[in-house]
Design a protein around this motif. Structure first.
Motif, PDB file in Angstrom:
ATOM      1  N   ASP A   1       0.984  -1.216  -0.167  1.00  0.00           N
ATOM      2  CA  ASP A   1       0.054  -0.154   0.011  1.00  0.00           C
ATOM      3  C   ASP A   1       0.811   1.181  -0.052  1.00  0.00           C
ATOM      4  N   LEU A   2       0.934   2.017  -1.164  1.00  0.00           N
ATOM      5  CA  LEU A   2       1.884   2.948  -1.290  1.00  0.00           C
ATOM      6  C   LEU A   2       1.390   4.353  -0.504  1.00  0.00           C
ATOM      7  N   ARG A   3       0.184   4.407  -0.153  1.00  0.00           N
ATOM      8  CA  ARG A   3      -0.084   5.511   0.744  1.00  0.00           C
ATOM      9  C   ARG A   3       0.222   5.329   2.068  1.00  0.00           C
ATOM     10  N   GLU A   4      -0.077   4.007   2.448  1.00  0.00           N
ATOM     11  CA  GLU A   4       0.360   3.595   3.933  1.00  0.00           C
ATOM     12  C   GLU A   4       1.888   3.774   4.175  1.00  0.00           C
ATOM     13  N   GLN A   5       2.545   3.141   3.144  1.00  0.00           N
ATOM     14  CA  GLN A   5       4.222   3.494   3.308  1.00  0.00           C
ATOM     15  C   GLN A   5       4.618   4.831   3.277  1.00  0.00           C
ATOM     16  N   LEU A   6       3.998   5.729   2.500  1.00  0.00           N
ATOM     17  CA  LEU A   6       4.249   7.048   2.633  1.00  0.00           C
ATOM     18  C   LEU A   6       3.899   7.695   4.004  1.00  0.00           C
ATOM     19  N   GLU A   7       2.700   7.510   4.615  1.00  0.00           N
ATOM     20  CA  GLU A   7       2.130   7.974   5.773  1.00  0.00           C
ATOM     21  C   GLU A   7       3.457   7.679   6.864  1.00  0.00           C
ATOM     22  N   ARG A   8       3.870   6.340   6.810  1.00  0.00           N
ATOM     23  CA  ARG A   8       4.797   5.878   7.928  1.00  0.00           C
ATOM     24  C   ARG A   8       6.126   6.795   7.792  1.00  0.00           C
ATOM     25  N   LEU A   9       6.364   7.186   6.538  1.00  0.00           N
ATOM     26  CA  LEU A   9       7.949   7.820   6.470  1.00  0.00           C
ATOM     27  C   LEU A   9       7.442   9.358   6.798  1.00  0.00           C
ATOM     28  N   LEU A  10       6.239   9.823   6.665  1.00  0.00           N
ATOM     29  CA  LEU A  10       6.055  11.202   7.027  1.00  0.00           C
ATOM     30  C   LEU A  10       5.926  11.126   8.613  1.00  0.00           C
ATOM     31  N   GLU A  11       5.489  10.216   9.161  1.00  0.00           N
ATOM     32  CA  GLU A  11       5.400  10.197  10.604  1.00  0.00           C
ATOM     33  C   GLU A  11       6.756  10.365  11.395  1.00  0.00           C
ATOM     34  N   ARG A  12       7.699   9.261  10.582  1.00  0.00           N
ATOM     35  CA  ARG A  12       9.105   9.384  11.127  1.00  0.00           C
ATOM     36  C   ARG A  12       9.588  11.128  10.875  1.00  0.00           C
ATOM     37  N   ALA A  13       9.396  11.660   9.646  1.00  0.00           N
ATOM     38  CA  ALA A  13       9.983  12.794   9.382  1.00  0.00           C
ATOM     39  C   ALA A  13       9.427  13.921  10.433  1.00  0.00           C
ATOM     40  N   SER A  14       8.195  13.927  10.778  1.00  0.00           N
ATOM     41  CA  SER A  14       7.412  14.742  11.771  1.00  0.00           C
ATOM     42  C   SER A  14       7.963  14.633  13.056  1.00  0.00           C
ATOM     43  N   ALA A  15       8.128  13.287  13.393  1.00  0.00           N
ATOM     44  CA  ALA A  15       8.918  13.026  14.825  1.00  0.00           C
ATOM     45  C   ALA A  15      10.209  13.575  14.783  1.00  0.00           C
ATOM     46  N   LYS A  16      10.912  13.215  13.738  1.00  0.00           N
ATOM     47  CA  LYS A  16      12.417  14.010  13.725  1.00  0.00           C
ATOM     48  C   LYS A  16      12.440  15.515  13.805  1.00  0.00           C
ATOM     49  N   SER A  17      11.472  16.238  12.968  1.00  0.00           N
ATOM     50  CA  SER A  17      11.647  17.453  12.888  1.00  0.00           C
ATOM     51  C   SER A  17      10.750  18.226  14.190  1.00  0.00           C
ATOM     52  N   GLY A  18       9.913  17.477  14.809  1.00  0.00           N
ATOM     53  CA  GLY A  18       9.261  18.041  15.764  1.00  0.00           C
ATOM     54  C   GLY A  18       7.870  19.044  15.234  1.00  0.00           C
ATOM     55  N   LYS A  19       7.786  18.740  14.106  1.00  0.00           N
ATOM     56  CA  LYS A  19       6.455  19.654  13.323  1.00  0.00           C
ATOM     57  C   LYS A  19       5.830  18.464  12.488  1.00  0.00           C
ATOM     58  N   ALA A  20       4.566  18.459  12.486  1.00  0.00           N
ATOM     59  CA  ALA A  20       3.603  17.706  11.853  1.00  0.00           C
ATOM     60  C   ALA A  20       3.954  18.121  10.170  1.00  0.00           C
ATOM     61  N   ARG A  21       4.265  16.986   9.308  1.00  0.00           N
ATOM     62  CA  ARG A  21       4.273  17.145   7.906  1.00  0.00           C
ATOM     63  C   ARG A  21       3.235  16.332   7.144  1.00  0.00           C
ATOM     64  N   VAL A  22       2.758  16.836   6.241  1.00  0.00           N
ATOM     65  CA  VAL A  22       1.816  16.194   5.364  1.00  0.00           C
ATOM     66  C   VAL A  22       2.061  16.549   3.960  1.00  0.00           C
ATOM     67  N   VAL A  23       1.451  15.622   2.956  1.00  0.00           N
ATOM     68  CA  VAL A  23       1.457  15.928   1.578  1.00  0.00           C
ATOM     69  C   VAL A  23       0.747  16.962   1.147  1.00  0.00           C
ATOM     70  N   GLY A  24       1.065  17.810   0.357  1.00  0.00           N
ATOM     71  CA  GLY A  24       0.250  18.963  -0.466  1.00  0.00           C
ATOM     72  C   GLY A  24      -0.777  18.191  -1.169  1.00  0.00           C
ATOM     73  N   GLU A  25      -1.920  19.088  -1.139  1.00  0.00           N
ATOM     74  CA  GLU A  25      -3.327  18.582  -1.815  1.00  0.00           C
ATOM     75  C   GLU A  25      -3.030  18.312  -3.245  1.00  0.00           C
ATOM     76  N   VAL A  26      -2.315  18.914  -3.945  1.00  0.00           N
ATOM     77  CA  VAL A  26      -1.988  18.546  -5.516  1.00  0.00           C
ATOM     78  C   VAL A  26      -1.473  17.114  -5.653  1.00  0.00           C
ATOM     79  N   ASP A  27      -0.238  17.089  -4.715  1.00  0.00           N
ATOM     80  CA  ASP A  27       0.695  15.737  -4.731  1.00  0.00           C
ATOM     81  C   ASP A  27      -0.310  14.688  -4.315  1.00  0.00           C
ATOM     82  N   GLU A  28      -0.993  15.003  -3.344  1.00  0.00           N
ATOM     83  CA  GLU A  28      -1.933  13.704  -2.942  1.00  0.00           C
ATOM     84  C   GLU A  28      -3.139  13.311  -4.003  1.00  0.00           C
ATOM     85  N   ASP A  29      -3.594  14.229  -4.457  1.00  0.00           N
ATOM     86  CA  ASP A  29      -4.481  13.910  -5.856  1.00  0.00           C
ATOM     87  C   ASP A  29      -3.601  13.163  -6.507  1.00  0.00           C
TER      88      ASP A  29
END
Length: 766
Positions: A322-350
């Motif tokens: 599941d591509l979206r699930e794998q990407l969500e995990r990587l974003l969670e790691r990046a958020s935890a490392k930077s201390g700020k919540a990170r998400v994919v932009g709306e266009v890229d998410e589409d």
């Protein structure tokens, strides 16, 4: 720089040069102008040819008929083969035009002053008229945009050459450049519609850069001191897209318009976004809203995807990935490392959602073999990265990444799951393409064009080999069909003469085993309407009559006259059919005994005087003509052998083909309006089908030929080798029991995109 010195030196040199030698005729400044212009024109031509395939493929994709589509594909091939010749011919014309700038050929009338004859006038053909109109429009656009720069260039050229020019005769003017290109393309065997498309490309990639061409040429001459007081406006530097997009207006059907491309792309992608927005939160999961969440940039998303891509080869089951699930995990790691919540932009998410849905369709597609789905499924991340980089991925059918996916799917259409998949050349090639993308593709989409060219070269070689074998298969089947028809004709002839009759066994065997081959050969070589066929039938009739019992006195005389010619015809016929000589001798010895017995029966009955005199006359005539009648010397009654074995022909004679051990079983008879027969009739040569042979085995094959004389449907595998043949009724039976399935050979990506759009529309209205 002493321009005057150069000009004087040139004038002096031209008087010493051969009329055909261009060496030394031009000042150094003009040579520099020529060389720079040639270099730029060469680069522009390369841009034209690099994008011609995409344009023609796009037009083929929009074609409304097979003939129109084939015309575009043939044009693509022709243009590829003749590309170098066109480039060389075009640049040669440019060099010749510069070489002639200081030549004024005295005594040669100018074209405008040529004498005209009313007899030579004719109406302009429609194609020529369209071509002329297109050229005039192209030249007019350049003149309206760059007239001042071209005028200054013409003035400067006139200052340093002997021949006087105007804008039309300027070797770098749009008029002559268009003529040079048209002349270089004269060897292309394309329709006017395709030629107009090529001219449009020339206008975009060559004439579209004339402002830069004229600016650099003027700058070179100014540096050489040629009329520096003339001032031209600086050229407008236009942004060129790396991959052109072609849109089509209703006013110019069939001609790509190379303007407004970005708008067209945005409209397509925007429409897809609107559909996604309308179903998000209902049919599709809504993105989790996190307070103060920062969208990551597309560059950051590309880095995350590249990170996932490097680990993709380890994925064993792509359906569980599941591509979206794998990407969500990587974003969670990046958020935890930077201390700020990170998400994919709306266009890229589409884009992610669209690509995910496309691959859900692909991995669920029944047309793709299961073992190849695993390979194609691993392309999901590279395809997503392309879509993030270039939104034309969704709107342009000729996009290299889309075409690569479609070509792989088309090649896999005839592939059959097998144990030794790793040794199959197609499987290895697809695996090699997938691995190259996973290992080497970072952010440069050019790799798709490179791999597409390699893969099409590979499949082209395979296709040529399979087409050759396929043609041989068709030829062999057509030959077999002719033999089958001849066999039926021979069967009919034998049964008409033998069925229901009681004849000596040796005669029945001779006709069935030996003379049937003579009839077959005669039918194949000459046909059933020929004199040769009628003669062979007459020989068979004469043989049957010669061994039948006759009581009438005239029969003896006819037999005397008939036997010598009959034996000769039998021998010659069996020799022409290369029948076994030993068996031939055995047949003839038994046949001779039959004829002896026939004459012996006549001898027991006293002949009447008239008949005896007729016999004597026949014998005399035969002796005079050199024909021996050995059967006239009849043995005594006691020497005649026992009566021959007789056989009654009660069963219909059926001749078996070579290698056939028993006659084919008759087909199940179906009514003419049976739905399954309509399904069979809808099959076209080239259609791919899948037969369910049993619970575990499936056979994929292509309909290579429909042999009308015998009603056979011949199927081949992807290498062109025959794997199956069925009659129309037998195929209908397969359809009735759902053991045969048509494979959809439409482009895979296009089917997937159509399915996604259809599903989104259904979800919107549900």
């Amino acid at each position: 720089m002493k321009t005057d010195a150069n000009v004087v030196h040139l004038t002096k040199a031209t008087t010493e040069q051969s009329p055909t030698s261009p060496v030394g005729r031009l000042p150094v400044a003009l040579i520099q102008v020529r060389d720079k212009a040639a270099q730029q024109l060469k680069q522009n031509l390369q841009g034209l040819f690099d994008n011609a395939d995409d344009t023609l493929f796009e037009m083929a994709d929009r074609a409304t008929s097979n003939a129109e589509q084939n015309a575009f594909f043939e044009a693509m091939r022709d243009l590829r083969l003749k590309r170098k010749n066109i480039e060389r011919g075009f640049l040669q014309k440019v060099f010749e035009a510069f070489a002639n700038l200081n030549q004024y050929e005295i005594g040669k009338p100018q074209p405008a002053l040529d004498a005209m004859s009313f007899d030579s006038l004719s109406l302009v053909q429609n194609d020529e008229l369209e071509e002329t109109v297109a050229l005039d429009a192209m030249v007019a656009k350049v003149m309206s945009r760059d007239a001042m720069a071209l005028g200054h260039l013409t003035t400067r050229l006139n200052a340093v050459i002997t021949k006087k020019l105007d804008d039309k005769s300027n070797p770098l003017g749009p008029t002559l450049l268009s003529e040079y290109f048209l002349d270089a393309c004269s060897g292309l065997g394309v329709e006017i519609k395709v030629k107009l498309i090529i001219l449009k490309l020339f206008e975009k990639y060559v004439l579209g850069s004339c402002d830069i061409l004229y600016a650099e040429a003027n700058e070179t001459l100014i540096k050489a001191g040629v009329l520096p007081e003339l001032k031209s406006a600086p050229p407008r530097r236009q942004q060129r897209p790396a991959t052109p997009v072609y849109t089509q207006s209703s006013g110019e059907e069939g001609i790509p318009l190379l303007e407004g491309a970005d708008q067209g792309v945005q409209e397509v992608f925007g429409a897809l976004q609107d559909l996604l927005a309308q179903v998000r939160g209902t049919a599709m999961p809504r993105r989790a809203q996190v307070a103060d969440a920062l969208p990551i940039t597309s560059n950051d998303l590309m880095r995350l995807l590249s990170h996932m891509q490097q680990r993709a080869p380890a994925q064993v089951n792509v359906e569980d990935f599941d591509l979206r699930e794998q990407l969500e995990r990587l974003l969670e790691r990046a958020s935890a490392k930077s201390g700020k919540a990170r998400v994919v932009g709306e266009v890229d998410e589409d884009v992610i959602n669209l690509v995910s849905m496309l691959f859900e369709f692909i991995l669920d597609d029944r047309t793709l073999p299961d073992s190849l789905k695993a390979l194609i499924g691993r392309l999901q991340i590279p395809m997503l990265k392309v879509a993030v980089l270039d939104k034309t991925f969704f709107s342009r059918g000729s996009h290299p990444a889309r075409r690569l996916l479609n070509e792989i799917a088309s090649a896999a259409l005839g592939w059959v799951d097998q144990d030794d998949a790793q040794r199959d050349s197609l499987y290895q090639k697809i695996e090699q393409v997938v691995q190259r993308l996973l290992n080497d593709f970072v952010d440069d989409p050019a790799i798709f064009s490179e791999l597409l060219a390699e893969f099409m070269a590979f499949t082209g070689d395979e296709r040529r080999r399979s087409e050759l074998l396929e043609q041989r298969t068709r030829d062999a089947e057509e030959g077999s069909a002719k033999a089958e028809l001849a066999r039926r004709q021979v069967e009919q002839a034998l049964n008409e003469r033998l069925l229901g009759k009681t004849l000596p066994e040796v005669v029945v065997r001779l006709l069935q085993e030996a003379w049937s081959k003579v009839l077959m050969l005669t039918c194949l070589k000459h046909g059933v309407d020929s004199d040769e066929w009628q003669a062979a039938l007459q020989t068979m009739d004469d043989l049957v009559w010669s061994v039948a019992p006759h009581e009438e006195p005239e029969a003896r005389l006819r037999l005397l006259e008939l036997v010598p010619g009959l034996l000769k015809a039998l021998r010659e016929g069996m020799a022409s059919a290369a029948f076994d000589p030993f068996s031939t001798s055995e047949f003839f010895s038994q046949l001779e005994a039959l004829h002896v017995q026939a004459f012996q029966r006549f001898k027991r009955v006293a002949p009447e005087p008239e008949v005896a005199s007729d016999e004597a006359a026949a014998a005399t005539d035969a002796a005079q003509s050199g024909i021996e009648l050995p059967l006239l010397e009849l043995p005594a009654a006691e020497e005649v052998e026992d009566a021959p074995a007789m056989v009654e022909v009660v069963e219909e004679i059926i001749l078996l083909a070579p290698g056939q051990t028993r006659p084919q079983e008759p087909d199940v008879v179906l009514p003419d309006d049976d739905e399954a027969l309509h399904q069979v009739d809808s099959l076209r040569v080239g259609s791919w089908v899948e037969f369910q042979e049993d619970d575990e085995h499936k056979l994929r094959c292509k309909l290579a030929a429909i042999i009308k004389p015998t009603g056979k449907y011949v199927f081949v595998n992807r290498t062109g080798m025959k794997v199956l043949e069925k009659t129309r009724n037998a195929l209908a039976v397969e359809f009735r029991r759902n053991a045969i399935r048509l494979l959809d050979d439409a482009l895979l990506f296009d089917r997937a995109l159509e399915s996604v759009i259809g599903n989104l529309r259904k979800l919107k209205h549900s």
